[in-house]
Design a protein around this motif. Structure first.
Motif, PDB file in Angstrom:
ATOM      1  N   ALA A 484      17.445 -90.883  17.272  1.00 26.04           N
ATOM      2  CA  ALA A 484      16.518 -89.847  16.798  1.00 26.04           C
ATOM      3  C   ALA A 484      15.592 -89.442  17.928  1.00 26.04           C
ATOM      4  CB  ALA A 484      15.711 -90.358  15.609  1.00 26.04           C
ATOM      5  N   ALA A 485      15.190 -88.178  17.904  1.00 24.00           N
ATOM      6  CA  ALA A 485      14.225 -87.652  18.877  1.00 24.00           C
ATOM      7  C   ALA A 485      12.902 -87.399  18.147  1.00 24.00           C
ATOM      8  CB  ALA A 485      14.742 -86.373  19.519  1.00 24.00           C
ATOM      9  N   PHE A 486      11.788 -87.570  18.870  1.00 23.49           N
ATOM     10  CA  PHE A 486      10.469 -87.347  18.262  1.00 23.49           C
ATOM     11  C   PHE A 486       9.537 -86.728  19.293  1.00 23.49           C
ATOM     12  CE2 PHE A 486       6.088 -88.902  17.549  1.00 23.49           C
ATOM     13  CZ  PHE A 486       5.840 -88.275  16.328  1.00 23.49           C
ATOM     14  N   TRP A 487       8.746 -85.742  18.827  1.00 24.64           N
ATOM     15  CA  TRP A 487       7.723 -85.151  19.686  1.00 24.64           C
ATOM     16  C   TRP A 487       6.630 -84.505  18.822  1.00 24.64           C
ATOM     17  CZ3 TRP A 487      12.575 -82.963  19.046  1.00 24.64           C
ATOM     18  CH2 TRP A 487      12.624 -81.679  18.481  1.00 24.64           C
ATOM     19  N   TYR A 488       5.443 -84.393  19.426  1.00 24.98           N
ATOM     20  CA  TYR A 488       4.334 -83.682  18.781  1.00 24.98           C
ATOM     21  C   TYR A 488       4.431 -82.203  19.123  1.00 24.98           C
ATOM     22  CZ  TYR A 488       1.807 -87.862  17.275  1.00 24.98           C
ATOM     23  OH  TYR A 488       1.443 -89.030  16.640  1.00 24.98           O
ATOM     24  N   ASN A 489       4.218 -81.358  18.124  1.00 28.77           N
ATOM     25  CA  ASN A 489       4.214 -79.904  18.328  1.00 28.77           C
ATOM     26  C   ASN A 489       2.811 -79.384  18.630  1.00 28.77           C
ATOM     27  OD1 ASN A 489       7.046 -79.370  17.640  1.00 28.77           O
ATOM     28  ND2 ASN A 489       6.453 -80.022  15.581  1.00 28.77           N
ATOM     29  N   LEU A 490       1.802 -80.121  18.212  1.00 32.30           N
ATOM     30  CA  LEU A 490       0.413 -79.663  18.338  1.00 32.30           C
ATOM     31  C   LEU A 490      -0.379 -80.601  19.253  1.00 32.30           C
ATOM     32  CD1 LEU A 490      -0.433 -78.921  14.573  1.00 32.30           C
ATOM     33  CD2 LEU A 490       0.578 -77.358  16.251  1.00 32.30           C
ATOM     34  N   PHE A 491      -1.342 -80.012  19.968  1.00 27.79           N
ATOM     35  CA  PHE A 491      -2.318 -80.821  20.686  1.00 27.79           C
ATOM     36  C   PHE A 491      -3.286 -81.434  19.678  1.00 27.79           C
ATOM     37  CE2 PHE A 491      -1.168 -77.676  24.032  1.00 27.79           C
ATOM     38  CZ  PHE A 491      -0.745 -78.572  24.999  1.00 27.79           C
ATOM     39  N   LYS A 492      -4.126 -82.344  20.140  1.00 28.71           N
ATOM     40  CA  LYS A 492      -5.072 -83.003  19.237  1.00 28.71           C
ATOM     41  C   LYS A 492      -6.099 -82.039  18.653  1.00 28.71           C
ATOM     42  CE  LYS A 492      -4.697 -87.695  21.058  1.00 28.71           C
ATOM     43  NZ  LYS A 492      -5.405 -88.839  21.678  1.00 28.71           N
ATOM     44  N   ASN A 493      -6.309 -80.908  19.325  1.00 27.03           N
ATOM     45  CA  ASN A 493      -7.255 -79.927  18.803  1.00 27.03           C
ATOM     46  C   ASN A 493      -6.605 -78.959  17.816  1.00 27.03           C
ATOM     47  OD1 ASN A 493      -5.731 -78.300  20.444  1.00 27.03           O
ATOM     48  ND2 ASN A 493      -7.428 -77.529  21.691  1.00 27.03           N
ATOM     49  N   GLY A 494      -5.313 -79.165  17.521  1.00 29.65           N
ATOM     50  CA  GLY A 494      -4.636 -78.333  16.536  1.00 29.65           C
ATOM     51  C   GLY A 494      -3.903 -77.138  17.107  1.00 29.65           C
ATOM     52  N   GLU A 495      -4.094 -76.877  18.401  1.00 28.88           N
ATOM     53  CA  GLU A 495      -3.384 -75.759  19.031  1.00 28.88           C
ATOM     54  C   GLU A 495      -1.927 -76.146  19.306  1.00 28.88           C
ATOM     55  OE1 GLU A 495      -4.351 -72.622  19.791  1.00 28.88           O
ATOM     56  OE2 GLU A 495      -6.260 -72.999  18.767  1.00 28.88           O
ATOM     57  N   GLY A 496      -1.045 -75.154  19.228  1.00 23.59           N
ATOM     58  CA  GLY A 496       0.369 -75.406  19.463  1.00 23.59           C
ATOM     59  C   GLY A 496       0.676 -75.646  20.931  1.00 23.59           C
ATOM     60  N   ASP A 497       1.580 -76.586  21.194  1.00 20.14           N
ATOM     61  CA  ASP A 497       2.016 -76.876  22.561  1.00 20.14           C
ATOM     62  C   ASP A 497       3.224 -75.993  22.868  1.00 20.14           C
ATOM     63  OD1 ASP A 497       2.908 -77.894  24.953  1.00 20.14           O
ATOM     64  OD2 ASP A 497       2.619 -79.995  24.388  1.00 20.14           O
ATOM     65  N   MET A 498       3.012 -74.972  23.684  1.00 16.81           N
ATOM     66  CA  MET A 498       4.059 -73.986  23.972  1.00 16.81           C
ATOM     67  C   MET A 498       5.247 -74.590  24.720  1.00 16.81           C
ATOM     68  SD  MET A 498       2.602 -71.497  22.485  1.00 16.81           S
ATOM     69  CE  MET A 498       3.416 -69.974  22.905  1.00 16.81           C
ATOM     70  N   LEU A 499       5.030 -75.740  25.358  1.00 25.33           N
ATOM     71  CA  LEU A 499       6.116 -76.376  26.105  1.00 25.33           C
ATOM     72  C   LEU A 499       7.141 -77.044  25.191  1.00 25.33           C
ATOM     73  CD1 LEU A 499       4.194 -78.004  29.109  1.00 25.33           C
ATOM     74  CD2 LEU A 499       5.429 -75.831  29.048  1.00 25.33           C
ATOM     75  N   THR A 500       6.831 -77.129  23.895  1.00 26.85           N
ATOM     76  CA  THR A 500       7.783 -77.740  22.958  1.00 26.85           C
ATOM     77  C   THR A 500       8.810 -76.728  22.440  1.00 26.85           C
ATOM     78  OG1 THR A 500       6.365 -77.330  21.029  1.00 26.85           O
ATOM     79  CG2 THR A 500       6.093 -79.436  22.182  1.00 26.85           C
ATOM     80  N   ARG A 501       8.783 -75.540  22.976  1.00 26.73           N
ATOM     81  CA  ARG A 501       9.798 -74.547  22.593  1.00 26.73           C
ATOM     82  C   ARG A 501      11.178 -75.126  22.934  1.00 26.73           C
ATOM     83  NH1 ARG A 501      10.165 -69.115  21.315  1.00 26.73           N
ATOM     84  NH2 ARG A 501      11.813 -67.902  22.281  1.00 26.73           N
ATOM     85  N   HIS A 502      12.069 -75.133  21.943  1.00 26.18           N
ATOM     86  CA  HIS A 502      13.350 -75.818  22.131  1.00 26.18           C
ATOM     87  C   HIS A 502      14.473 -75.064  21.424  1.00 26.18           C
ATOM     88  CE1 HIS A 502      11.664 -77.227  18.332  1.00 26.18           C
ATOM     89  NE2 HIS A 502      12.896 -77.532  17.938  1.00 26.18           N
ATOM     90  N   ALA A 503      15.703 -75.543  21.641  1.00 30.71           N
ATOM     91  CA  ALA A 503      16.874 -74.870  21.066  1.00 30.71           C
ATOM     92  C   ALA A 503      17.972 -75.886  20.814  1.00 30.71           C
ATOM     93  CB  ALA A 503      17.379 -73.785  22.020  1.00 30.71           C
ATOM     94  N   ALA A 504      18.841 -75.543  19.869  1.00 31.64           N
ATOM     95  CA  ALA A 504      20.052 -76.337  19.620  1.00 31.64           C
ATOM     96  C   ALA A 504      21.214 -75.590  20.255  1.00 31.64           C
ATOM     97  CB  ALA A 504      20.282 -76.513  18.123  1.00 31.64           C
ATOM     98  N   CYS A 505      21.818 -76.191  21.279  1.00 29.01           N
ATOM     99  CA  CYS A 505      22.924 -75.540  21.993  1.00 29.01           C
ATOM    100  C   CYS A 505      24.142 -75.392  21.088  1.00 29.01           C
ATOM    101  CB  CYS A 505      23.319 -76.362  23.217  1.00 29.01           C
ATOM    102  SG  CYS A 505      22.022 -76.482  24.459  1.00 29.01           S
ATOM    103  N   PRO A 506      24.954 -74.360  21.333  1.00 27.66           N
ATOM    104  CA  PRO A 506      26.181 -74.190  20.542  1.00 27.66           C
ATOM    105  C   PRO A 506      27.085 -75.418  20.650  1.00 27.66           C
ATOM    106  CG  PRO A 506      25.755 -72.244  21.888  1.00 27.66           C
ATOM    107  CD  PRO A 506      24.794 -73.296  22.339  1.00 27.66           C
ATOM    108  N   VAL A 507      27.697 -75.780  19.532  1.00 26.32           N
ATOM    109  CA  VAL A 507      28.637 -76.899  19.522  1.00 26.32           C
ATOM    110  C   VAL A 507      29.957 -76.411  20.108  1.00 26.32           C
ATOM    111  CG1 VAL A 507      29.871 -78.562  18.092  1.00 26.32           C
ATOM    112  CG2 VAL A 507      27.523 -77.925  17.518  1.00 26.32           C
ATOM    113  N   LEU A 508      30.336 -76.947  21.253  1.00 27.72           N
ATOM    114  CA  LEU A 508      31.559 -76.509  21.923  1.00 27.72           C
ATOM    115  C   LEU A 508      32.786 -77.173  21.324  1.00 27.72           C
ATOM    116  CD1 LEU A 508      32.998 -74.966  24.160  1.00 27.72           C
ATOM    117  CD2 LEU A 508      32.430 -76.816  25.738  1.00 27.72           C
ATOM    118  N   ALA A 509      32.674 -78.439  21.008  1.00 20.24           N
ATOM    119  CA  ALA A 509      33.800 -79.163  20.401  1.00 20.24           C
ATOM    120  C   ALA A 509      33.252 -80.272  19.527  1.00 20.24           C
ATOM    121  CB  ALA A 509      34.720 -79.737  21.477  1.00 20.24           C
ATOM    122  N   GLY A 510      33.794 -80.376  18.321  1.00 21.23           N
ATOM    123  CA  GLY A 510      33.351 -81.422  17.413  1.00 21.23           C
ATOM    124  C   GLY A 510      32.492 -80.875  16.292  1.00 21.23           C
ATOM    125  N   SER A 511      31.920 -81.773  15.527  1.00 25.24           N
ATOM    126  CA  SER A 511      31.048 -81.417  14.411  1.00 25.24           C
ATOM    127  C   SER A 511      29.696 -82.065  14.615  1.00 25.24           C
ATOM    128  CB  SER A 511      31.666 -81.888  13.084  1.00 25.24           C
ATOM    129  OG  SER A 511      30.795 -81.611  11.999  1.00 25.24           O
TER     130      SER A 511
END
Length: 536
Positions: A484-511
């Motif tokens: 499992a992966a885990f990360w915080y999306n927000l700073f302690k002051n409640g502002e969003g951490d823009m560096l947490t922008r992420h994506a799920a890459c296309p599945v090339l082979a498999g499920s």
């Protein structure tokens, strides 16, 4: 179009309706004329039988094609469908190819068989045109993201996947046709050209060459190559001199070339020196997000050695009594924002229970409209998902408790466990999990504040592709069953951490199977202290 029993009936009706007077039997000379009529009937029946034999031969060929694919798939269903070329072919066989089969099954008996199978059998599923288009677009997405060669892809060669059947010229044409319908002339040219080359090698043609040239010539023009478009059009006219569209296109392309030549003669030919030089050396930080996203999906290493050397692996307990006895393996993927992987979090049995619970409820995954806050489907997120509550099964409740114990955050205000399965080329393009300041309606109905953190379970190994990537920090996390992966999306002051922008890459082979918990702000007041600074 083939002559059917209707043709014979009409022919016989024509002959029996003439002459009007029933006196042919009264003279031998008239009876001799009937022999001529009988001879014509024999010829008509022979033509009908010939047409029927051709039609039935096509039906037999279709049966053989379906049988070969079914037999191949039945040997190992998972491995078969793990190859996206096979998945595309399966959708095509049961959509456009099946329509051809239906047109060949004439007469009441054939219609009754089709009716019984397509309308009266609820256990049978048939893809529609939207499914076919989606399967084609998914295959093209994989081709672009992973830089797959068109010829090799048509041969079924995909890294990490079992070799598939080769695409026929007709299969390649259908990929090109779907691209054409979507206004994607780049891929139209790629696949129509492949179809043309394969058509030359086919003994039993699966698509007419003239049809390929028609699409290819216009798409080539739309890609800016008018000269080659004219060449292809002339080739089409050699095959079909009366082709109406080709004749008008020929004139149009010739006029375009003439106008271009005239314009060139009017230019002085001087080009600014600055315009002739392109800076090829580009630092990673200057690479556009889309390019970086695809580079990370392909497994290209973008993180500096200095940053990578700071990452550690350790045994983690979070000072919880249970984990003091049985520590969890924690692996750092990045430090700021802190992204970690926890290994051996889920057992195979737990994963199977979650899959079994979710499978009957899987529906097209949605995203939240940033303006209205409503859930809706989007082309940048292709997958199916289901939601499971803690009350549904002990395993679901146990997973939630484990997340709470490891993160130190309460899951009482978290969203339900979302279970996601990615199909052909399934992906989720770069996005934020948290709601930005301007998205005032997001999560309003929940009343639990913003998404403070994300917990992502990987419930399957993926043969190729399917990574979770963070383009702005050059991080790629690869699926590993039970982790499992885990990360915080927000700073302690409640502002969003823009560096947490992420994506799920296309599945090339498999499920790819994942499940996630989005943990919200409410209830965390005494678990994660607030702060005024942008820090963890």
């Amino acid at each position: 179009m083939y002559c059917t029993s209707v043709c014979v009936y009409f022919f016989l009706l024509t002959f029996t309706a003439w002459p009007a007077k029933a006196d042919l039997f009264t003279a031998l000379v008239d009876l001799q004329k009937l022999l001529h009529t009988e001879g014509e009937i024999i010829k008509t029946l022979e033509r009908y039988l010939e047409a029927e034999e051709q039609r039935l031969q096509k039906v037999r060929q279709l049966r053989e094609d379906y049988g070969q694919m079914y037999q191949l798939a039945s040997q190992d269903v998972d491995s078969f469908l793990a190859n996206p070329v096979n998945a595309y072919l399966l959708v095509k066989r049961l959509s456009s190819d099946w329509k051809n089969a239906e047109s060949l099954m004439l007469g009441d008996e054939g219609k009754n068989l089709i009716e019984n199978m397509t309308r009266n059998r609820e256990d049978l599923k048939f893809p529609d045109n939207e499914d076919l288009n989606g399967a084609a677009v998914a295959l093209l997405r994989l081709q672009d993201t992973y830089k797959l060669d068109t010829s090799n892809l048509a041969k079924g060669y995909i890294q990490g996947a079992k070799h598939s059947s080769e695409l026929t010229a007709g299969d390649c044409f259908e990929l090109g046709r779907q691209s054409y319908n979507n206004g994607d002339f780049y891929h139209t040219v790629l696949w129509m050209q492949e179809a043309l080359e394969r058509n030359e090698d086919e003994v039993e043609k699966t698509i007419d060459k003239a049809v390929i040239l028609d699409y290819l010539s216009f798409s080539t023009y739309m890609q800016g190559n008018t000269k080659h478009a004219l060449k292809l059009t002339n080739e089409l006219l050699e095959i079909d001199p009366d082709h109406p569209r080709a004749r008008s296109n020929k004139v149009y392309f010739e006029n375009s070339l003439y106008a271009t030549e005239e314009k060139k003669r009017g230019d002085d030919g001087d080009v600014p020196v600055e315009a002739t030089y392109i800076e090829n050396k580009q630092s990673v930080s200057d690479v556009p997000e889309r390019e970086k996203y695809e580079m990370l999906c392909r497994g290209e290493k973008l993180m500096s050695e200095t940053e990578e050397s700071k990452l550690k692996c350790r045994y983690f307990t979070n000072n919880h009594p249970y984990f003091l006895l049985q520590p969890i393996k924690e692996e750092e993927a990045f430090l700021k924002p802190r992204i970690v992987m926890y290994h051996n979090i889920l057992t195979d049995k737990e994963i199977e229970v979650v899959k079994i619970l979710a499978a009957p409820r899987l529906k097209r995954a949605t995203v939240q409209n940033s303006v209205s806050g409503e859930l809706e489907t989007a082309n940048y997120r292709i997958s199916k998902s289901a939601w499971l509550t803690n009350q549904e099964h002990d395993v679901v409740a146990r997973i939630s408790k484990r997340i709470e114990d490891l993160t130190g955050l309460t899951v009482s205000t978290a969203e339900e466990l979302q279970v996601v399965n990615y199909g052909i080329g399934g992906h989720y393009e770069p996005h934020f999990d948290f709601a930005r300041r301007e998205e005032t309606n997001a999560f309003k109905s929940l009343g639990t504040g913003n998404r403070i953190a994300t917990w992502l379970n990987y419930m399957s190994d993926v043969e190729a592709g399917g990574a979770t990537v963070f383009p702005h920090i050059n991080v790629a996390v690869w699926p590993k069953k039970g982790s499992a992966a885990f990360w915080y999306n927000l700073f302690k002051n409640g502002e969003g951490d823009m560096l947490t922008r992420h994506a799920a890459c296309p599945v090339l082979a498999g499920s790819k199977w994942v499940s996630n918990k989005w943990i919200h702000e409410r209830g965390q007041e005494f678990r994660r202290k607030c702060g005024l600074k942008f820090s963890d």
